[in-house]
Design a protein around this motif. Structure first.
Motif, short mmCIF file in Angstrom:
data_model
loop_
_atom_site.label_atom_id
_atom_site.label_comp_id
_atom_site.label_asym_id
_atom_site.label_seq_id
_atom_site.Cartn_x
_atom_site.Cartn_y
_atom_site.Cartn_z
N PHE A 177 -7.38 112.23 -2.69
CA PHE A 177 -8.68 111.86 -3.24
C PHE A 177 -8.51 110.71 -4.24
O PHE A 177 -9.28 109.73 -4.23
CB PHE A 177 -9.31 113.07 -3.93
CG PHE A 177 -10.80 112.98 -4.10
CD1 PHE A 177 -11.65 113.59 -3.19
CD2 PHE A 177 -11.35 112.31 -5.17
CE1 PHE A 177 -13.03 113.52 -3.35
CE2 PHE A 177 -12.72 112.22 -5.34
CZ PHE A 177 -13.57 112.83 -4.42
N GLY A 178 -7.51 110.82 -5.11
CA GLY A 178 -7.25 109.76 -6.07
C GLY A 178 -6.87 108.45 -5.41
O GLY A 178 -7.33 107.38 -5.82
N LEU A 179 -6.03 108.51 -4.38
CA LEU A 179 -5.62 107.30 -3.68
C LEU A 179 -6.77 106.68 -2.89
O LEU A 179 -6.84 105.46 -2.72
CB LEU A 179 -4.45 107.61 -2.75
CG LEU A 179 -3.12 107.93 -3.45
CD1 LEU A 179 -2.07 108.39 -2.44
CD2 LEU A 179 -2.61 106.71 -4.22
N THR A 180 -7.68 107.52 -2.41
CA THR A 180 -8.86 107.00 -1.72
C THR A 180 -9.68 106.12 -2.66
O THR A 180 -10.08 105.00 -2.30
CB THR A 180 -9.74 108.16 -1.21
OG1 THR A 180 -8.99 108.95 -0.29
CG2 THR A 180 -10.98 107.63 -0.51
N ILE A 181 -9.93 106.63 -3.87
CA ILE A 181 -10.69 105.85 -4.84
C ILE A 181 -9.93 104.59 -5.25
O ILE A 181 -10.51 103.51 -5.43
CB ILE A 181 -11.03 106.72 -6.07
CG1 ILE A 181 -11.97 107.86 -5.66
CG2 ILE A 181 -11.66 105.88 -7.18
CD1 ILE A 181 -12.35 108.78 -6.79
N PHE A 182 -8.61 104.71 -5.38
CA PHE A 182 -7.78 103.57 -5.79
C PHE A 182 -7.88 102.43 -4.77
O PHE A 182 -8.13 101.27 -5.14
CB PHE A 182 -6.34 104.03 -5.95
CG PHE A 182 -5.35 102.92 -6.18
CD1 PHE A 182 -5.38 102.17 -7.34
CD2 PHE A 182 -4.39 102.62 -5.22
CE1 PHE A 182 -4.48 101.14 -7.56
CE2 PHE A 182 -3.48 101.60 -5.43
CZ PHE A 182 -3.52 100.86 -6.60
N PHE A 183 -7.69 102.74 -3.50
CA PHE A 183 -7.72 101.68 -2.49
C PHE A 183 -9.14 101.20 -2.21
O PHE A 183 -9.34 100.04 -1.81
CB PHE A 183 -7.04 102.16 -1.21
CG PHE A 183 -5.54 102.21 -1.33
CD1 PHE A 183 -4.80 101.04 -1.49
CD2 PHE A 183 -4.87 103.42 -1.32
CE1 PHE A 183 -3.42 101.07 -1.62
CE2 PHE A 183 -3.49 103.46 -1.44
CZ PHE A 183 -2.76 102.29 -1.60
N LEU A 184 -10.14 102.05 -2.44
CA LEU A 184 -11.52 101.58 -2.36
C LEU A 184 -11.78 100.56 -3.47
O LEU A 184 -12.42 99.52 -3.22
CB LEU A 184 -12.49 102.76 -2.50
CG LEU A 184 -13.97 102.38 -2.58
CD1 LEU A 184 -14.43 101.69 -1.30
CD2 LEU A 184 -14.82 103.63 -2.84
#
Length: 374
Positions: A177-184
């Protein structure tokens, strides 16, 4: 007007407001994403100044939206705020530190004779855009996966382990979830630079960088969505709490408006990537922005509605939090609801300020002629 609404309706209204503010904050995280791309897209000091100037005009909007999100959560659902921010102490303090050094960096990066040096402040910006954003994603993911807390009949809560939130980084879903927001955030930063900067080399590098970050975002986003559809959630009734298999998938099926909103948001983000990469569009940030808000609102709406807990307890299921047992009083929510009517005016003001600042795309000549640039 709001006085005639039931307490449950007000609670649902305010969970939607919190979700909307969360969506706006995630959209404005393109500033943090851009900070992590500083040394990737800029190869000279002049190009670096252009990127910092472009982000510097918007960073305060993101900071403000974070404060509004936290403030709305505190005022509408004080018990949720107290349990999460008070219990997961180390995680939220780390996040706060990351945002403090961001503000300091924009203020002092170009100040003459600063004792830390320009490079140090640029590293601070990178930490804020990477560690800070990933930790926010991990903290938000615990609203789905739960946390180790208990509360008593007096609504006094305590954490049941001594890592105080740091254990969340060991959960694969939370990290995804954290990496999703980061790459978004990084993807939207490239879209923003393409729209905001009039420097051919920076724009070309941003288009190339978008290919990689968009692919990574889509990969982690699919992991998050598929996992959400598979994992259990905690439901509640008048008789108590129970673990329900595929609870979030059930919420999507039983609440079509959330499913439609989620699909529409995902489509708009995909269209932003497609139009930018294959049609050479410079307007992708707006499609992505609307899509991001819709997607985040949809994901947060899987919590709070349809008898779903907003913060499951891993230590004692009976201590789990809902919009009903963690909210303020009817009087408080009613008074706040009148204040919420000012939100459209605030958004309108932000739009006008944004439009005024972006009448012309940023160039290196403009930045270098301004002796007070970031």
């Amino acid at each position: 007007m709001f006085e005639t609404l039931s307490l449950l309706t007000l609670q649902q209204y305010w969970w939607f407001i919190v979700a909307l503010l969360g969506g706006l904050f995630v959209f404005l995280m393109f500033v943090q994403g851009g900070q992590t791309l500083l040394n990737t897209l800029a190869k000279t000091e002049e190009e670096k100044n252009v990127i910092i100037a472009s982000l510097g005009r918007k960073w305060e909007l993101g900071f403000t939206s974070l404060v509004m999100f936290g403030g709305a959560l505190f005022a509408a659902f004080p018990l949720l705020y107290a349990v999460s921010f008070g219990g997961a102490y180390y995680v939220w303090m780390a996040i706060l530190f990351c945002f403090i050094i961001q503000a300091v960096s924009y203020e002092y990066r170009k100040k003459p004779n600063n004792f830390l040096g320009q490079k140090t402040y640029e590293w601070f910006l990178y930490i804020n855009g990477s560690v800070g954003i990933i930790l926010i994603g991990i903290a938000l993911a615990t609203f789905y996966t739960g946390a180790n807390f208990i509360k008593n009949d007096m609504n006094l809560s305590s954490w049941t382990n001594h890592t105080y939130g740091l254990e969340a980084v060991l959960n694969p879903f939370n990290v995804a979830f954290g990496l999703t927001i980061f790459f978004l955030a990084r993807s939207q930063a490239s879209l923003y630079f393409i729209n905001n900067i009039n420097e051919t080399t920076i724009v070309q590098r941003a288009r190339q960088q978008l290919k990689m970050d968009a692919l990574l975002f889509l990969t982690f986003f699919l992991v998050v969505v598929v996992t959400l559809c598979m994992i259990s959630g905690v439901s509640y009734t008048e008789t108590g709490f129970e673990i329900v298999n595929h609870k979030f998938l059930t919420n999507l099926i039983e609440t079509p408006i959330i499913l439609i909103s989620l699909l529409a948001g995902a489509f708009l983000v995909l269209y932003a990537f497609y139009s930018t990469l294959f049609n050479a569009s410079t307007k992708g940030i707006w499609f992505s922005g609307v899509g991001t808000v819709l997607t985040v609102v949809s994901l947060l709406s899987l919590l709070g509605f349809n008898q779903t807990t907003i913060y499951p307890s891993l230590s004692d299921i009976g201590s789990s939090l809902t919009i009903e047992n963690s909210s303020g009083s009817h009087y408080t929510l009613t008074a706040m609801s009148y204040v919420s009517l000012m939100v459209p005016f605030v958004l309108g003001y932000i739009y006008l300020v944004w439009k005024s600042m972006d009448k012309e795309k940023i160039t290196s000549e403009e930045v270098e002629s301004d002796h007070h640039h970031y």
